[in-house]
Design a protein around this motif. Structure first.
Motif, PDB file in Angstrom:
ATOM      1  N   LEU A   1       7.782  -1.808   3.557  1.00 16.56           N
ATOM      2  CA  LEU A   1       7.804  -1.628   5.012  1.00 16.56           C
ATOM      3  C   LEU A   1       6.522  -0.986   5.539  1.00 16.56           C
ATOM      4  O   LEU A   1       6.056  -1.328   6.625  1.00 16.56           O
ATOM      5  N   CYS A   2       5.960  -0.063   4.743  1.00 21.29           N
ATOM      6  CA  CYS A   2       4.744   0.629   5.192  1.00 21.29           C
ATOM      7  C   CYS A   2       3.490  -0.203   4.958  1.00 21.29           C
ATOM      8  O   CYS A   2       2.654  -0.331   5.860  1.00 21.29           O
ATOM      9  N   ASN A   3       3.340  -0.750   3.784  1.00 19.05           N
ATOM     10  CA  ASN A   3       2.078  -1.396   3.416  1.00 19.05           C
ATOM     11  C   ASN A   3       1.997  -2.866   3.801  1.00 19.05           C
ATOM     12  O   ASN A   3       0.942  -3.326   4.222  1.00 19.05           O
ATOM     13  N   LYS A   4       3.069  -3.597   3.639  1.00 20.02           N
ATOM     14  CA  LYS A   4       3.033  -5.043   3.884  1.00 20.02           C
ATOM     15  C   LYS A   4       3.416  -5.409   5.313  1.00 20.02           C
ATOM     16  O   LYS A   4       2.742  -6.178   5.967  1.00 20.02           O
ATOM     17  N   MET A   5       4.553  -4.869   5.748  1.00 24.81           N
ATOM     18  CA  MET A   5       5.067  -5.241   7.069  1.00 24.81           C
ATOM     19  C   MET A   5       4.505  -4.368   8.189  1.00 24.81           C
ATOM     20  O   MET A   5       4.636  -4.715   9.358  1.00 24.81           O
TER      21      MET A   5
ATOM     22  N   VAL B   1       5.717  -1.754   9.452  1.00 19.88           N
ATOM     23  CA  VAL B   1       6.799  -1.325  10.343  1.00 19.88           C
ATOM     24  C   VAL B   1       6.808   0.200  10.458  1.00 19.88           C
ATOM     25  O   VAL B   1       7.115   0.748  11.514  1.00 19.88           O
ATOM     26  N   LEU B   2       6.472   0.870   9.351  1.00 19.37           N
ATOM     27  CA  LEU B   2       6.466   2.330   9.325  1.00 19.37           C
ATOM     28  C   LEU B   2       5.057   2.838   9.043  1.00 19.37           C
ATOM     29  O   LEU B   2       4.279   2.197   8.334  1.00 19.37           O
ATOM     30  N   GLU B   3       4.754   4.005   9.592  1.00 17.17           N
ATOM     31  CA  GLU B   3       3.466   4.632   9.315  1.00 17.17           C
ATOM     32  C   GLU B   3       3.555   5.611   8.162  1.00 17.17           C
ATOM     33  O   GLU B   3       2.589   5.812   7.441  1.00 17.17           O
ATOM     34  N   ILE B   4       4.724   6.231   8.011  1.00 16.08           N
ATOM     35  CA  ILE B   4       4.920   7.238   6.969  1.00 16.08           C
ATOM     36  C   ILE B   4       6.051   6.784   6.053  1.00 16.08           C
ATOM     37  O   ILE B   4       7.129   6.412   6.514  1.00 16.08           O
ATOM     38  N   ASN B   5       5.789   6.850   4.748  1.00 21.02           N
ATOM     39  CA  ASN B   5       6.789   6.484   3.752  1.00 21.02           C
ATOM     40  C   ASN B   5       7.609   7.723   3.397  1.00 21.02           C
ATOM     41  O   ASN B   5       7.072   8.673   2.816  1.00 21.02           O
ATOM     42  N   PRO B   6       8.906   7.760   3.737  1.00 23.94           N
ATOM     43  CA  PRO B   6       9.715   8.957   3.461  1.00 23.94           C
ATOM     44  C   PRO B   6       9.971   9.202   1.977  1.00 23.94           C
ATOM     45  O   PRO B   6      10.427  10.284   1.601  1.00 23.94           O
ATOM     46  N   THR B   7       9.658   8.230   1.123  1.00 23.51           N
ATOM     47  CA  THR B   7       9.922   8.411  -0.311  1.00 23.51           C
ATOM     48  C   THR B   7       8.700   8.884  -1.082  1.00 23.51           C
ATOM     49  O   THR B   7       8.797   9.156  -2.278  1.00 23.51           O
ATOM     50  N   ASP B   8       7.554   9.004  -0.420  1.00 20.21           N
ATOM     51  CA  ASP B   8       6.316   9.369  -1.115  1.00 20.21           C
ATOM     52  C   ASP B   8       6.410  10.695  -1.861  1.00 20.21           C
ATOM     53  O   ASP B   8       5.889  10.823  -2.973  1.00 20.21           O
TER      54      ASP B   8
END
Length: 168
Positions: free
Chosen positions: A42-46, A48-55
């Protein structure tokens, strides 16, 4: 919504599956891996999100298990009970697995050119850290497999030669 998920929500989910669903660490690690892959997409390809909550969420610690193996008697019994239309091939495959610790990918990559006139086979056995043989890796190594006479008195059914594969 997906955009409202935070790192705290991920931790709450992991706590929930631990407490309520009684998931083992390996199960939680798989679920977290799926979430990490989804949010990375969702963050890198699409975008859609700027921040990855799982990082910032670390994978649960997993217990290291000892490998399962056959005893000598179980290995001999397995070889005595080979039943196949391709008996010699299957017997040889099992012998390579049992005596050399060879992986399936290493076995299927043996070519006819790896078999030499002196009765040896030279194959590269890879370490877990290398996807392919790396020339400078100290763990990856070429193993020389050779035939040697079997233990006196051991029986090889259906006319299989009394030789086993071994490594040096």
């Amino acid at each position: 919504t997906i955009k409202s998920v935070t790192t705290s929500d991920i931790y709450e989910f992991l706590h929930y599956v631990t407490r309520e669903r009684d998931n083992a660490p390996a199960t939680r690690a798989r679920k977290l891996s799926s979430l990490k892959g989804f949010y990375k997409y969702l963050c890198n390809k699409m975008k859609v999100l700027e921040i990855n909550p799982t990082d910032d969420v670390e994978t649960p610690a997993l217990k290291k298990r000892l490998p399962k193996y056959l005893s000598l008697n179980e290995g001999v019994e397995l070889l005595k009970n080979v039943q196949s239309d391709f008996y010699e091939r299957d017997y040889c495959i099992l012998t390579l697995f049992l005596n050399c610790g060879m992986r399936l990918s290493e076995l299927v990559n043996i070519n006819i050119t790896d078999i030499h006139d002196d009765g040896t086979i030279r194959v590269i056995l890879h370490c877990a850290a290398c996807a392919t043989s790396a020339p400078n890796c100290r763990i990856c190594r070429t193993k020389k497999l050779f035939l040697f006479p079997s233990i006196p008195g051991s029986a090889f059914p259906r006319g299989v030669s009394s030789k086993l594969w071994t490594t040096v």
